[in-house]
Design an enzyme around this catalytic site. Structure first.
Site, PDB file in Angstrom:
ATOM      1  N   HIS A  16       0.840  -1.194   0.000  1.00  0.00           N
ATOM      2  CA  HIS A  16       0.000   0.000   0.000  1.00  0.00           C
ATOM      3  C   HIS A  16       0.878   1.249   0.000  1.00  0.00           C
ATOM      4  O   HIS A  16       2.087   1.183   0.178  1.00  0.00           O
ATOM      5  CB  HIS A  16      -0.911   0.005   1.225  1.00  0.00           C
ATOM      6  CG  HIS A  16      -1.966  -1.063   1.196  1.00  0.00           C
ATOM      7  ND1 HIS A  16      -2.915  -1.147   0.216  1.00  0.00           N
ATOM      8  CD2 HIS A  16      -2.204  -2.100   2.039  1.00  0.00           C
ATOM      9  CE1 HIS A  16      -3.714  -2.171   0.437  1.00  0.00           C
ATOM     10  NE2 HIS A  16      -3.294  -2.784   1.542  1.00  0.00           N
ATOM     11  N   GLU A 112      -6.067 -11.768   7.006  1.00  0.00           N
ATOM     12  CA  GLU A 112      -6.876 -10.556   6.899  1.00  0.00           C
ATOM     13  C   GLU A 112      -8.221 -10.811   6.212  1.00  0.00           C
ATOM     14  O   GLU A 112      -8.776  -9.925   5.554  1.00  0.00           O
ATOM     15  CB  GLU A 112      -6.096  -9.459   6.167  1.00  0.00           C
ATOM     16  CG  GLU A 112      -5.321  -9.932   4.946  1.00  0.00           C
ATOM     17  CD  GLU A 112      -4.319  -8.910   4.447  1.00  0.00           C
ATOM     18  OE1 GLU A 112      -4.406  -7.728   4.828  1.00  0.00           O
ATOM     19  OE2 GLU A 112      -3.439  -9.294   3.665  1.00  0.00           O
ATOM     20  N   ASP A 138      -8.714  -5.076   7.055  1.00  0.00           N
ATOM     21  CA  ASP A 138      -9.210  -5.924   5.970  1.00  0.00           C
ATOM     22  C   ASP A 138     -10.060  -7.062   6.512  1.00  0.00           C
ATOM     23  O   ASP A 138     -11.039  -7.477   5.874  1.00  0.00           O
ATOM     24  CB  ASP A 138      -8.042  -6.476   5.153  1.00  0.00           C
ATOM     25  CG  ASP A 138      -7.519  -5.459   4.146  1.00  0.00           C
ATOM     26  OD1 ASP A 138      -8.348  -4.753   3.543  1.00  0.00           O
ATOM     27  OD2 ASP A 138      -6.294  -5.373   3.965  1.00  0.00           O
TER      28      ASP A 138
END
Length: 214
Positions: A16, A112, A138
Site C-alpha cells: 500500500h 486478513e 481488511d
C-alpha cells in the site's frame, strides 16, 4: 531516523502507499548496521516480489492475503532455498550482509479475511511459517464491518482471539498493529506501533493543540 531508535523492527510497505520496489534498496541500506530488523511487506504472495525483497537485504517478509495452507506453502517456498523451498539464488546485496545470502529469513503471513481465520490451524501448521501478522481493517471488511485498525468487539475480536490462540498452540509469533499496552495484555508479543504518516499526523495534531492553548 527509525534505525537510530530502540525499535526492534520496522517494516517497509510495498503493498500500500506510494513506496516502490525501486526505492527499497536505499531504505534497507539506511537500516544497515543498526539493531533494527528490517522487514518488507511485499506486493503479493509472489516469488518474484518476495525474492526481490530478500535479495535486497530484507531479513524477513510480510506476505499479504494468505488464506489457506496452499497460500502459506507458496510464501514459505519463495523464502527458502532448495530443498526446503524454491527461492532462486543470486549474487546480490544479501550476500554481503552478515550470514550471507543463505542466512535465515523470517516468513510472516498475513491473516486478513474470514477465510484465512477459518483455515488458521492449517496455515500455522505449515512448516516454515515463522509468524502471523493480523490485518484488522481488511478482516473487518471481510466481515462487513467498518475497516478500523483497532480490534472491534464481537465477532471481529473473537476471530482475532482465535488466530492468536492457534498461533500460540503452534508456537508461532502473532503480530498486530496497535497500542502496545492493551495489545500486550491481550497476549501479543510483536506489535507494530503505526506508520510514518500516522506519526506525522498525530505529532502535528499535538503541536497544533498545544499552540492553540496558548
Amino acid at each position: 531516523m527509525l534505525a537510530a531508535t530502540s525499535l526492534d523492527f520496522a517494516w517497509i510497505d510495498l503493498q500500500h502507499g506510494h513506496n516502490s520496489a525501486a526505492r527499497l534498496l536505499p531504505q534497507l541500506q539506511a537500516m544497515n548496521g543498526s539493531s533494527l530488523t528490517p522487514l518488507v511487506r511485499v506486493q503479493a504472495n509472489d516469488p518474484v516480489s518476495i525474492g526481490h525483497a530478500l535479495d535486497a537485504g530484507a531479513e524477513g517478509v510480510i506476505v499479504p492475503s494468505v488464506e489457506s495452507s496452499l497460500d502459506a506453502r507458496r510464501a514459505v517456498a519463495a523464502c527458502r532455498f532448495p530443498p526446503e523451498g524454491d527461492r532462486s539464488y543470486a549474487d546480490f546485496r544479501a550476500q554481503y550482509l552478515p550470514g550471507g545470502a543463505m542466512r535465515p529469513v523470517l516468513c510472516l503471513v498475513m491473516i486478513e479475511s474470514r477465510r484465512g481465520v477459518a483455515n488458521i490451524d492449517e496455515i500455522v501448521a505449515t512448516p516454515g511459517v515463522d509468524g502471523v501478522f493480523i490485518g484488522p481493517a481488511d478482516l473487518a471488511l471481510s466481515m462487513s464491518l467498518e475497516p478500523r485498525s483497532s480490534i472491534q468487539p464481537g465477532a471481529h475480536g473473537d476471530a482475532i482471539a482465535a488466530v492468536r490462540a492457534s498461533c500460540d498452540a503452534a508456537g508461532v509469533v502473532t503480530a498486530i498493529t496497535g497500542d502496545p499496552e492493551p495489545m500486550h495484555r491481550l497476549g501479543f508479543r510483536m506489535i507494530s506501533l503505526g506508520a510514518d504518516l500516522g506519526f506525522l499526523e498525530h505529532g502535528l495534531a499535538d503541536a497544533l493543540s498545544k499552540m492553540r492553548k496558548r
